[in-house]
Write a protein that holds these residues in place. Structure first.
Motif, PDB file in Angstrom:
ATOM      1  N   LYS A  86       0.886  -1.095  -0.021  1.00 31.19           N
ATOM      2  CA  LYS A  86       0.096  -0.101   0.058  1.00 31.19           C
ATOM      3  C   LYS A  86       0.824   1.203   0.182  1.00 31.19           C
ATOM      4  N   GLN A  87       2.122   1.220   0.765  1.00 36.52           N
ATOM      5  CA  GLN A  87       2.819   2.399   0.468  1.00 36.52           C
ATOM      6  C   GLN A  87       3.474   2.697  -0.609  1.00 36.52           C
ATOM      7  N   GLU A  88       3.729   1.456  -1.248  1.00 36.98           N
ATOM      8  CA  GLU A  88       4.492   1.643  -2.541  1.00 36.98           C
ATOM      9  C   GLU A  88       3.536   2.310  -3.403  1.00 36.98           C
ATOM     10  N   ASN A  89       2.533   1.722  -3.463  1.00 32.45           N
ATOM     11  CA  ASN A  89       1.129   2.206  -4.343  1.00 32.45           C
ATOM     12  C   ASN A  89       0.872   3.936  -4.131  1.00 32.45           C
ATOM     13  N   SER A  90       1.032   4.018  -2.870  1.00 38.97           N
ATOM     14  CA  SER A  90       0.720   5.590  -2.533  1.00 38.97           C
ATOM     15  C   SER A  90       1.804   6.476  -3.464  1.00 38.97           C
ATOM     16  N   VAL A  91       3.247   5.890  -3.301  1.00 34.76           N
ATOM     17  CA  VAL A  91       4.391   6.557  -3.807  1.00 34.76           C
ATOM     18  C   VAL A  91       4.080   6.519  -5.451  1.00 34.76           C
ATOM     19  N   ASN A  92       3.419   5.497  -5.820  1.00 33.08           N
ATOM     20  CA  ASN A  92       3.663   5.309  -7.549  1.00 33.08           C
ATOM     21  C   ASN A  92       2.236   6.058  -8.062  1.00 33.08           C
ATOM     22  N   LEU A  93       1.269   6.229  -6.904  1.00 30.50           N
ATOM     23  CA  LEU A  93       0.353   6.975  -7.559  1.00 30.50           C
ATOM     24  C   LEU A  93       0.614   8.708  -7.568  1.00 30.50           C
ATOM     25  N   GLY A  94       1.544   8.953  -6.806  1.00 37.44           N
ATOM     26  CA  GLY A  94       2.165  10.345  -6.804  1.00 37.44           C
ATOM     27  C   GLY A  94       3.175  10.462  -7.990  1.00 37.44           C
ATOM     28  N   LEU A  95       3.872   9.294  -8.363  1.00 37.86           N
ATOM     29  CA  LEU A  95       4.688   9.425  -9.226  1.00 37.86           C
ATOM     30  C   LEU A  95       3.769   9.504 -10.839  1.00 37.86           C
ATOM     31  N   ASP A  96       2.716   8.936 -10.800  1.00 37.32           N
ATOM     32  CA  ASP A  96       2.036   9.049 -11.906  1.00 37.32           C
ATOM     33  C   ASP A  96       1.354  10.574 -12.298  1.00 37.32           C
ATOM     34  N   LYS A  97       1.474  11.590 -11.047  1.00 32.17           N
ATOM     35  CA  LYS A  97       1.065  12.617 -11.227  1.00 32.17           C
ATOM     36  C   LYS A  97       2.220  13.833 -11.393  1.00 32.17           C
ATOM     37  N   LYS A  98       3.453  13.154 -11.366  1.00 33.89           N
ATOM     38  CA  LYS A  98       4.737  13.960 -11.488  1.00 33.89           C
ATOM     39  C   LYS A  98       4.612  15.259 -12.537  1.00 33.89           C
ATOM     40  N   ASP A  99       4.297  14.822 -13.656  1.00 35.37           N
ATOM     41  CA  ASP A  99       4.262  15.817 -14.912  1.00 35.37           C
ATOM     42  C   ASP A  99       3.145  16.936 -14.559  1.00 35.37           C
ATOM     43  N   GLU A 100       2.133  16.405 -14.051  1.00 35.61           N
ATOM     44  CA  GLU A 100       0.871  17.377 -13.700  1.00 35.61           C
ATOM     45  C   GLU A 100       1.321  18.127 -12.663  1.00 35.61           C
ATOM     46  N   PHE A 101       1.972  17.659 -11.648  1.00 36.58           N
ATOM     47  CA  PHE A 101       2.542  18.618 -10.403  1.00 36.58           C
ATOM     48  C   PHE A 101       3.462  19.769 -10.929  1.00 36.58           C
ATOM     49  N   LEU A 102       4.642  19.109 -11.772  1.00 36.63           N
ATOM     50  CA  LEU A 102       5.687  19.924 -12.451  1.00 36.63           C
ATOM     51  C   LEU A 102       4.995  21.129 -13.467  1.00 36.63           C
ATOM     52  N   ALA A 103       3.783  20.781 -14.049  1.00 42.83           N
ATOM     53  CA  ALA A 103       3.209  21.767 -15.028  1.00 42.83           C
ATOM     54  C   ALA A 103       2.575  22.740 -14.083  1.00 42.83           C
ATOM     55  N   LYS A 104       1.922  22.390 -12.987  1.00 41.05           N
ATOM     56  CA  LYS A 104       1.387  23.423 -12.269  1.00 41.05           C
ATOM     57  C   LYS A 104       2.471  24.205 -11.384  1.00 41.05           C
ATOM     58  N   CYS A 105       3.457  23.811 -10.804  1.00 38.47           N
ATOM     59  CA  CYS A 105       4.624  24.523 -10.062  1.00 38.47           C
ATOM     60  C   CYS A 105       5.098  25.635 -11.353  1.00 38.47           C
ATOM     61  N   ALA A 106       5.199  25.129 -12.359  1.00 39.66           N
ATOM     62  CA  ALA A 106       5.960  25.945 -13.171  1.00 39.66           C
ATOM     63  C   ALA A 106       4.967  27.027 -13.719  1.00 39.66           C
ATOM     64  N   ALA A 107       3.771  26.794 -13.782  1.00 37.79           N
ATOM     65  CA  ALA A 107       2.885  27.865 -14.372  1.00 37.79           C
ATOM     66  C   ALA A 107       2.611  28.886 -13.185  1.00 37.79           C
TER      67      ALA A 107
END
Length: 252
Positions: A86-107
Motif C-alpha cells: 500500500k505504501q508503494e502504491n501511494s508513492v506510485n500514485l504520486g509518480l503518475d502525477k509528476k508531470d501534472e505537478f511540475l506543470a502546475k508548479c511551473a505555471a
C-alpha cells in the motif's frame, strides 16, 4: 580519525539532539493536514502538536548524515524498514502525477527551475530510498494528494524572494518524505510526511543565517508557519506545518 570513530561520535551527538526543545507559537489557528498512514491509506492527522515538538530534534539526524556523506553510507548499510504494498502504491500514485505537478508548479512560479528539485528526494539518501522501495523504483516523490501541492509551490516562491534579496540558494533536497522512508532516514514524524514543508541548502552557513532572519519576518507576517535551523547551511521551511514554531534557532 577513523571512519568508525567518527560514526560513533556522530551517533552519540545524535542522541544528545533529543534534548533540543522547541517553542510553540501562541494563538495558532486550527490546521488540518492530509497524509497517508503506515498502511498507505489516506488519513487526517489528529496527533497532538506536542508530538511534533518532541520529535523535531529527530529530523536533525538526516541532516547530520547529509553533512557527512561518508557516514551516511555506513548508517544506511545497517538496513531499513521495507515499504508495504500500500505504501508503494501511494508513492506510485504520486509518480503518475509528476508531470501534472511540475506543470502546475511551473505555471505558478514563472517556470522556476526549483520545481524539478521538489520531486527529487535527497540525493544523499538514495541508498536508503532504494532500500525502502527497491532498486527499480524511480527516485521521485510527489505527494498524491493534490491539495498539498500549494505548500511546495509557495516554498519555491519564498526561495525566489530570498534570491531577489541576494541570498544564495544551493538546492532543495526534501519535500514529501512518506513513511517508512521518512523513519529510515531519521526524520520527524510530524513534518515531511504531510508534504507541508521543504528543506533548503544555502551556499554557506552565513547565507543560511541571513535567510533565517528573512524567514522570521515571513513567519511573523503569516506567510510560513515553521522554521528549522540545522546548525549548518540547511534550513527547514514549514509553509503549512501543523505546529507553528522554530527550532535550532529562534527568531528575535
Amino acid at each position: 580519525m577513523t571512519k568508525k570513530f567518527v560514526l560513533s561520535l556522530m551517533m552519540i551527538s545524535t542522541v544528545g539532539l533529543v534534548s533540543v526543545s522547541c517553542s510553540r507559537a501562541e494563538g495558532d489557528p486550527e490546521f488540518t493536514e492530509q497524509s497517508f498512514n503506515s498502511n498507505g491509506d489516506s488519513q487526517t492527522s489528529t496527533a497532538d502538536s506536542n508530538d511534533t515538538v518532541q520529535s523535531d530534534s529527530e529530523d536533525i539526524v538526516e541532516h547530520i548524515h547529509e553533512e557527512f556523506g561518508t557516514i551516511n553510507t555506513d548508517i544506511q548499510a545497517l538496513g531499513c524498514v521495507k515499504a508495504s504494498t500500500k505504501q508503494e502504491n501511494s508513492v506510485n500514485l504520486g509518480l503518475d502525477k509528476k508531470d501534472e505537478f511540475l506543470a502546475k508548479c511551473a505555471a505558478q512560479t514563472n517556470n522556476s527551475a526549483w520545481c524539478s528539485q521538489l520531486v527529487r528526494p535527497n540525493p544523499s539518501s538514495y541508498n536508503t530510498f532504494s532500500c525502502t522501495y527497491g532498486s527499480d523504483q524511480e527516485h521521485v516523490l510527489v505527494h498524491p494528494d493534490e491539495s498539498t501541492w500549494k505548500y511546495p509551490i509557495e516554498a519555491v516562491k519564498v526561495i525566489k524572494d530570498l534570491q531577489a534579496k541576494g541570498i544564495s540558494v544551493a538546492m532543495i533536497y526534501n519535500w514529501w518524505r512518506p513513511e517508512p522512508y521518512n523513519k529510515n532516514v531519521g526524520g520527524a514524524a510530524g513534518r515531511h510526511p504531510f508534504g507541508t514543508s521543504v528543506d533548503v541548502r544555502f551556499s554557506s552557513n552565513s547565507q543560511a543565517n541571513i535567510a533565517f532572519k528573512e524567514l522570521c519576518k515571513m513567519r511573523k507576517n503569516g506567510r510560513i508557519r515553521a522554521i528549522g535551523h540545522y546548525g549548518s547551511s540547511s534550513l527547514h521551511i514549514g509553509v503549512g506545518d501543523k505546529t507553528a514554531n522554530t527550532w535550532g534557532k529562534y527568531c528575535n
